[in-house]
Enzyme design. Structure first.
Site, mmCIF file in Angstrom:
data_model
loop_
_atom_site.group_PDB
_atom_site.id
_atom_site.type_symbol
_atom_site.label_atom_id
_atom_site.label_comp_id
_atom_site.label_asym_id
_atom_site.label_seq_id
_atom_site.Cartn_x
_atom_site.Cartn_y
_atom_site.Cartn_z
ATOM 1 C CG ASP A 91 -1.775 1.220 1.328
ATOM 2 O OD1 ASP A 91 -2.425 1.548 0.315
ATOM 3 O OD2 ASP A 91 -1.780 1.873 2.383
ATOM 4 C CG ASP A 110 -3.991 -1.225 3.372
ATOM 5 O OD1 ASP A 110 -4.350 -1.000 2.199
ATOM 6 O OD2 ASP A 110 -3.349 -0.414 4.056
ATOM 7 C CG ASP A 115 -0.827 2.566 7.097
ATOM 8 O OD1 ASP A 115 -1.479 2.454 6.034
ATOM 9 O OD2 ASP A 115 -0.534 3.667 7.605
#
Length: 344
Positions: free
Chosen positions: A48, A247, A243
């Site tokens: 990400d 996700d 984080d």
């Protein structure tokens, strides 16, 4: 004498416990011990964007205001409403107002709708903080006055449903990101790297170029991230690093899911391991621990088999009595367990 299966299990548990303790000393919480061996087999790593390859701390770069509005006025209004949001950009806007020493007026009403941004009432005026697309829908005239931004993030501020300002922000790459990306193929045999992000393509491409990643997927929803991970799982072991709550689904289905920081309970629950200080150096430590654990596992298995075969050959020629064979087998098991302790 315990059966061979029990001895192998004991040896494996010893390796896992030692590796988990070693990881914990480096600020890494390993929730699924099996991921340590899987980590060394990973060939595709998916990141990400925010909070993994970047610091996750966007900062205001500039403010473009419409006629009749000043930067300080709009920033104070926006920061007042953003006090009620946990979005990363909200924190950046509040920090920008604080740096300028602005006094934040009281908010009498606030609401947040998915995809529509944050809305609040400040001093009788309705303040909306949203994206470019929603701004165009609410105030069609904003299409002609909002400047084009080739890169960076942005928050559009509407006052009484009229375009007031665009706040530009940027989250810079971690200082170690470029070296870490170059390190993965050389030291960990990773052959595919990509960034999967919900941010717009120009911003994702900016980061990818900075850190040395070619493949990007921008504007991807949480469901889209999940689909991409499932697709690559069919090609081989994968690792997903993120984080945020968005996700969590992708992290849960990846061969190895790693959460950068413990800011979200949902994300931490979905991850196989949590890196408490959100450091790429700690992620590298995790990969090295996994690789070392796998090497030692292979050494123990192959070494134990080789010694056992030698013992059987000696027994065939009458050079090893049953009693001596039992003692030798116990010695082999002890050596395997001691070898497992070398993970630490």
């Amino acid at each position: 004498m315990p059966p061979a299966g029990s001895r192998l299990s004991a040896c494996r548990l010893r390796r896992a416990d030692t590796a988990q303790a070693l990881a914990a000393r480096r600020g890494i919480i390993v929730k699924n011990p099996g991921m340590l061996e899987n980590a060394s087999r990973v060939r595709t790593v998916m990141f990400d964007k925010t909070g993994t390859l970047t610091y996750g701390r966007p900062a205001i770069t500039d403010i473009h205001t419409a006629e009749g509005f000043s930067e300080d006025e709009v920033l104070a209004l926006a920061a007042s409403v953003e006090r009620y949001s946990r979005h990363p950009l909200a924190e950046a806007i509040r920090a920008g107002a604080e740096q300028r020493g602005l006094e934040l007026p009281a908010v009498t009403e606030v609401s947040e709708k998915p995809g529509q941004g944050l809305t609040g009432v400040v001093g009788g005026r309705r303040i909306r903080i949203t994206n470019r697309r929603t701004s165009h829908e609410i105030d069609p005239g904003s299409r002609d006055v909002i400047p084009v931004t080739p890169s960076g993030m942005e928050s559009i501020v509407l006052v009484d449903d009229r375009y007031a300002a665009m706040i530009r922000l940027r989250d810079e790459p971690r200082s170690s990101a470029n070296d870490f990306i170059a390190h993965l193929p050389k030291k960990h045999n990773v052959d595919k790297l990509m960034i999967i992000s919900g941010d717009r393509e120009s911003e994702v491409r900016y980061l990818a170029d900075k850190v040395g990643i070619e493949e990007i997927h921008a504007g991807v929803s949480p469901e889209g991230k999940l689909t991409l991970v499932e697709e690559h799982n069919r090609r081989g072991p994968t690792m997903f690093l993120g984080d945020g709550i968005n996700d969590a689904p992708a992290m849960a289905v990846a061969t190895v899911g790693v959460a950068m920081g413990a800011g979200s309970d949902i994300t931490s629950e979905a991850a196989d391991a949590v890196i408490l200080d959100s450091s790429l150096e700690r992620l590298d430590d995790l990969l090295h621990i996994g690789a070392r654990m796998r090497r030692i596992a292979l050494q123990s298995a192959l070494g134990g088999m080789a010694l056992s075969i030698i013992g059987m050959i000696l027994a065939v020629f009458g050079l090893l009595t049953p009693l001596m064979g039992a003692v030798a087998q116990e010695a082999i098991d002890v050596l395997a367990i001691l070898n497992a302790a070398r993970v630490g």
